[in-house]
Motif scaffolding. Structure first.
Motif, PDB file in Angstrom:
ATOM      1  N   TRP A  32       0.819  -1.231   0.029  1.00 40.26           N
ATOM      2  CA  TRP A  32       0.009   0.088  -0.019  1.00 40.26           C
ATOM      3  C   TRP A  32       0.814   0.980   0.099  1.00 40.26           C
ATOM      4  O   TRP A  32       2.009   1.424   0.692  1.00 40.26           O
ATOM      5  CB  TRP A  32      -0.905   0.172   1.311  1.00 40.26           C
ATOM      6  CG  TRP A  32      -2.029  -1.022   1.002  1.00 40.26           C
ATOM      7  CD1 TRP A  32      -1.796  -2.322   1.722  1.00 40.26           C
ATOM      8  CD2 TRP A  32      -3.329  -0.900   0.632  1.00 40.26           C
ATOM      9  NE1 TRP A  32      -3.271  -3.019   1.562  1.00 40.26           N
ATOM     10  CE2 TRP A  32      -3.918  -2.205   0.815  1.00 40.26           C
ATOM     11  CE3 TRP A  32      -3.980   0.096  -0.318  1.00 40.26           C
ATOM     12  CZ2 TRP A  32      -5.136  -2.254   0.332  1.00 40.26           C
ATOM     13  CZ3 TRP A  32      -5.214  -0.212  -0.531  1.00 40.26           C
ATOM     14  CH2 TRP A  32      -5.783  -1.283  -0.346  1.00 40.26           C
ATOM     15  N   THR A  38      -5.602   8.954   1.352  1.00 40.86           N
ATOM     16  CA  THR A  38      -5.837   7.354   0.608  1.00 40.86           C
ATOM     17  C   THR A  38      -4.797   6.644   0.740  1.00 40.86           C
ATOM     18  O   THR A  38      -3.655   7.012   0.907  1.00 40.86           O
ATOM     19  CB  THR A  38      -6.200   7.577  -0.846  1.00 40.86           C
ATOM     20  OG1 THR A  38      -5.356   8.452  -1.604  1.00 40.86           O
ATOM     21  CG2 THR A  38      -7.562   8.626  -0.691  1.00 40.86           C
ATOM     22  N   LYS A  40      -3.304   3.329  -1.848  1.00 38.53           N
ATOM     23  CA  LYS A  40      -3.241   2.600  -3.067  1.00 38.53           C
ATOM     24  C   LYS A  40      -2.471   1.620  -3.203  1.00 38.53           C
ATOM     25  O   LYS A  40      -1.383   1.440  -2.548  1.00 38.53           O
ATOM     26  CB  LYS A  40      -3.176   3.488  -4.326  1.00 38.53           C
ATOM     27  CG  LYS A  40      -4.184   4.784  -4.218  1.00 38.53           C
ATOM     28  CD  LYS A  40      -3.769   5.673  -5.412  1.00 38.53           C
ATOM     29  CE  LYS A  40      -4.630   6.901  -5.466  1.00 38.53           C
ATOM     30  NZ  LYS A  40      -5.983   6.702  -6.312  1.00 38.53           N
ATOM     31  N   PRO A  47      -6.387  -1.813 -10.029  1.00 36.81           N
ATOM     32  CA  PRO A  47      -6.010  -0.548  -9.012  1.00 36.81           C
ATOM     33  C   PRO A  47      -6.939  -0.598  -8.000  1.00 36.81           C
ATOM     34  O   PRO A  47      -8.082  -0.511  -8.315  1.00 36.81           O
ATOM     35  CB  PRO A  47      -5.887   0.535 -10.100  1.00 36.81           C
ATOM     36  CG  PRO A  47      -5.959   0.043 -11.415  1.00 36.81           C
ATOM     37  CD  PRO A  47      -6.589  -1.187 -11.306  1.00 36.81           C
ATOM     38  N   THR A  49      -8.086   1.445  -4.420  1.00 41.58           N
ATOM     39  CA  THR A  49      -7.910   2.758  -3.489  1.00 41.58           C
ATOM     40  C   THR A  49      -8.665   2.460  -2.223  1.00 41.58           C
ATOM     41  O   THR A  49      -9.762   1.962  -2.229  1.00 41.58           O
ATOM     42  CB  THR A  49      -8.521   4.085  -4.266  1.00 41.58           C
ATOM     43  OG1 THR A  49      -7.966   4.363  -5.355  1.00 41.58           O
ATOM     44  CG2 THR A  49      -8.501   5.259  -3.380  1.00 41.58           C
TER      45      THR A  49
END
Length: 123
Positions: A32, A38, A40, A47, A49
């Motif tokens: 991560w 956030t 990701k 992808p 989030t």
């Protein structure tokens, strides 16, 4: 009809448990990367989030791909609840700006009592 992306909201779930579930469902997860509020990562080819506390105690999980195993938010929400055992909320279908604000507040809640439609004012 398959949605172009998936977004669900999870209550009281941590991203490590979510990572393990995503890895099992989509493939290996990259570490991560924090970007502001956030996080990701990439799970398989998808992808991802993660936005902690996006709406109060609810965390947003956004999968930016139409190539997930789930056709829509509801299918993903069911799978997430089965795997993680936490309450999940998702939109009952796609919503766009041409629909009323009231439609934007319609959500599906999935928990140990099953599935139900609720009004959830997130804005």
């Amino acid at each position: 009809m398959r949605q172009p992306d998936i977004e669900i909201y999870l209550k009281d779930a941590d991203y490590q448990a979510v990572s393990a579930w995503l890895e099992a469902a989509l493939g290996p997860c990259t570490p991560w990367q924090r970007k502001g509020q956030t996080y990701k990562c990439q799970a398989g080819d998808v992808p991802v989030t993660w936005l902690p506390n996006a709406v109060g105690k609810w965390h947003s999980l956004y999968l930016e791909s139409a190539t997930t195993p789930w056709e829509d938010d509801l299918a993903c929400a069911r799978a997430a609840h089965a795997a993680l055992g936490v309450q999940i909320r998702c939109a009952p279908g796609s919503w766009d700006e041409s629909q009323s604000e009231e439609d934007a507040d319609r959500w599906i809640r999935i928990d140990t009592d099953g599935e139900s439609e609720i009004i959830w004012r997130t804005g």
